[in-house]
Scaffold this active site. Sequence first.
Site, PDB file in Angstrom:
ATOM      1  N   HIS A  15       0.548  -1.323   0.041  1.00  0.00           N
ATOM      2  CA  HIS A  15       0.084  -0.117  -0.054  1.00  0.00           C
ATOM      3  C   HIS A  15       0.804   1.159   0.036  1.00  0.00           C
ATOM      4  CE1 HIS A  15      -4.107   1.728   1.047  1.00  0.00           C
ATOM      5  NE2 HIS A  15      -3.357   2.853   1.150  1.00  0.00           N
ATOM      6  N   HIS A  64       1.560   4.978  -1.970  1.00  0.00           N
ATOM      7  CA  HIS A  64       1.295   6.010  -3.003  1.00  0.00           C
ATOM      8  C   HIS A  64       2.478   6.352  -3.730  1.00  0.00           C
ATOM      9  CE1 HIS A  64      -2.894   6.539  -1.507  1.00  0.00           C
ATOM     10  NE2 HIS A  64      -2.547   6.209  -0.182  1.00  0.00           N
ATOM     11  N   GLU A  88      -6.818  16.793  -0.243  1.00  0.00           N
ATOM     12  CA  GLU A  88      -7.811  17.113   0.230  1.00  0.00           C
ATOM     13  C   GLU A  88      -7.878  18.417   1.080  1.00  0.00           C
ATOM     14  OE1 GLU A  88      -7.307  12.482   1.602  1.00  0.00           O
ATOM     15  OE2 GLU A  88      -6.004  14.226   1.291  1.00  0.00           O
ATOM     16  N   TYR A 114     -10.485   5.760  -5.065  1.00  0.00           N
ATOM     17  CA  TYR A 114     -11.604   6.152  -4.164  1.00  0.00           C
ATOM     18  C   TYR A 114     -12.946   5.982  -5.099  1.00  0.00           C
ATOM     19  CZ  TYR A 114      -8.887   7.173   0.190  1.00  0.00           C
ATOM     20  OH  TYR A 114      -7.961   7.178   1.263  1.00  0.00           O
ATOM     21  N   HIS A 153      -9.798   0.598   0.667  1.00  0.00           N
ATOM     22  CA  HIS A 153      -9.496   1.553   1.605  1.00  0.00           C
ATOM     23  C   HIS A 153     -10.935   1.575   2.555  1.00  0.00           C
ATOM     24  CE1 HIS A 153      -8.960   5.648   3.473  1.00  0.00           C
ATOM     25  NE2 HIS A 153     -10.348   5.568   3.556  1.00  0.00           N
TER      26      HIS A 153
END
Length: 378
Positions: A60, A62, A69, A129, A193
């Site tokens: 996991h 990125h 955000e 997502y 997630h």
Amino acid sequence: MIQLLKNVKVYRDGAWKPSEILIANQKIERIADQIACTYDGLRILDGGGMTAIPGYIDQHVHIVGGGGEGSFITQVPPLKFSEPVKAGVTTLVGLLGTDGTTRSVGNLVAKTKALREFGLTAYCLTGNYNYPSPTLTGSVMDDIVFVDEIIGVKIAISDHRSSNMTKESLIKLASDARVAGMLSGKPGIVHLHTGSGKAQLDLLFDIVAETEIPIWNFRPTHLAAKYDAAIRFARLGGYIDFTCDPEDMRNRTALLVQAIDEAPDGMVTISTDSNGSLPVWNEKKEMVGISAASIAALHNTVRAMVQMQGCPLEKALAPVTENVAKALRLYPAKGCLADGSDADIVLLDGDLNVDSVFAMGKCMLWEKEMQVHANFEF
């Protein structure tokens, strides 16, 4: 290249034993007490009595950076090549998070290819997502089947940033990923997630109860705050993934040791969420702070499990080596040190610090100094 790594300790036959490791190109040819080899071009390396362990696997990461955000200035930079090497990570899986707009699956695949060119073993997941999932080819199935680096799909559940997909949509996504994996010889996983929403893993329990999709096709992560549901999921046959927490290492490692003891053998994995943003939300779901995760947390967590919790090293290593290798269908090439395995080897000094790293037989780090240097990394 033929290399003989002498004077190291390897866990074999149930004990840490003085050993020598013969490396032939990318593979471990043999591990034994002593190895006689007279090849003219043999490179002999002295391990200084250090502990040799399998290279870590972080599923996991990125790798193109996460975040955003809190607007464009909160985007986390991409992963630098030296970061996983110095952390002992020789295999990783890249993915996207909240942001599938300024970051794309194309960016992700390109970064995965770059890490492979440098010598690491790297894969990635399509999607993020959102649902419908962003893809490279226009289809989740085609991405998994035709893009070598892509081994599954990422989605979010139980999170205010997710698309709040229906049960029917998740069934369709999981079915597509599973069949695509079958067609291409890949895991075909749905990496989830799992946010702090009230539903927790309820959607997955319903799908497993109502359909023929095997529970191991679903890979929920970020499960520390959903511990009871996670253990239930594992006891039904599913892999459960916990995220490192460097800010609360003592409590997180205590929970990890507990999970390893309570879950069925081999079903617990650990990952870092490296280079992903760690936003802090208030009760109105407004962001009030943000930081970023580090891939160094994987090794630091293993060391803390040993030093803070008294967990045997071989037990602490399993969730970041053997267990995750089996979960991703990479075992026994990955996740262990054995004759015929890939030569992904990490040497730990007496204080369990990462000293040297080999990835596919290539020396990446020796005595804490990088041996391979990435372009534009200073």
